[in-house]
Motif scaffolding. Structure first.
Motif, PDB file in Angstrom:
ATOM      1  N   ASP A  35       0.798  -1.218   0.000  1.00 10.50           N
ATOM      2  CA  ASP A  35       0.000   0.000   0.000  1.00 10.50           C
ATOM      3  C   ASP A  35       0.835   1.275   0.000  1.00 10.50           C
ATOM      4  OD1 ASP A  35      -2.340  -1.437   0.040  1.00 10.50           O
ATOM      5  OD2 ASP A  35      -2.382  -1.519   2.236  1.00 10.50           O
ATOM      6  N   ARG A  36       2.100   1.180   0.344  1.00  8.41           N
ATOM      7  CA  ARG A  36       2.922   2.381   0.501  1.00  8.41           C
ATOM      8  C   ARG A  36       2.979   3.208  -0.776  1.00  8.41           C
ATOM      9  NH1 ARG A  36       9.235   2.215   1.103  1.00  8.41           N
ATOM     10  NH2 ARG A  36       8.706   0.364  -0.036  1.00  8.41           N
ATOM     11  N   GLY A  38       0.860   3.332  -3.177  1.00  8.01           N
ATOM     12  CA  GLY A  38      -0.435   3.919  -3.450  1.00  8.01           C
ATOM     13  C   GLY A  38      -0.713   5.142  -2.607  1.00  8.01           C
ATOM     14  N   TYR A  39      -0.233   5.137  -1.381  1.00  4.20           N
ATOM     15  CA  TYR A  39      -0.458   6.273  -0.486  1.00  4.20           C
ATOM     16  C   TYR A  39       0.587   7.368  -0.659  1.00  4.20           C
ATOM     17  CZ  TYR A  39      -3.845   3.473   2.070  1.00  4.20           C
ATOM     18  OH  TYR A  39      -4.929   2.721   2.406  1.00  4.20           O
ATOM     19  N   SER A  40       1.687   7.066  -1.279  1.00  3.64           N
ATOM     20  CA  SER A  40       2.769   8.054  -1.365  1.00  3.64           C
ATOM     21  C   SER A  40       2.358   9.291  -2.159  1.00  3.64           C
ATOM     22  CB  SER A  40       4.014   7.426  -1.984  1.00  3.64           C
ATOM     23  OG  SER A  40       3.768   7.097  -3.344  1.00  3.64           O
ATOM     24  N   LEU A  42      -0.373  10.795  -1.911  1.00  5.39           N
ATOM     25  CA  LEU A  42      -1.221  11.634  -1.073  1.00  5.39           C
ATOM     26  C   LEU A  42      -0.429  12.546  -0.145  1.00  5.39           C
ATOM     27  CD1 LEU A  42      -3.856   8.954  -0.067  1.00  5.39           C
ATOM     28  CD2 LEU A  42      -4.026  10.648  -1.883  1.00  5.39           C
ATOM     29  N   PHE A  43       0.836  12.247   0.067  1.00  4.50           N
ATOM     30  CA  PHE A  43       1.625  12.987   1.036  1.00  4.50           C
ATOM     31  C   PHE A  43       2.643  13.877   0.344  1.00  4.50           C
ATOM     32  CE2 PHE A  43       0.442   8.974   3.094  1.00  4.50           C
ATOM     33  CZ  PHE A  43      -0.401   9.494   4.055  1.00  4.50           C
TER      34      PHE A  43
END
Length: 63
Positions: A35-36, A38-40, A42-43
């Motif tokens: 998941d990392r 995919g979330y990267s 967003l930050f």
């Protein structure tokens, strides 16, 4: 017909290599954090050094 005697062992070797690579990837935790990435998106990457240090500490606590 004699090409079969070459292709079958070659196919077995390729499959064995593929299985070996798969088990190596699992053993070295390549599939641990899917998941990392995919979330990267967003930050923000524009964190101050203090915020980066705090984020690393939080990451260590979550592990």
């Amino acid at each position: 017909m004699s090409i079969i005697y070459v292709l079958i062992p070659l196919a077995i070797i390729i499959v064995a290599i593929a299985i070996g690579v798969f088990f190596w990837a699992v053993k070295s935790n390549q599939f641990e954090d899917l998941d990392r990435q995919g979330y990267s998106i967003l930050f923000d990457d524009d964190l101050s050094p203090e915020e980066k240090k705090l984020a690393e500490e939080r990451k260590k606590l979550n592990e």
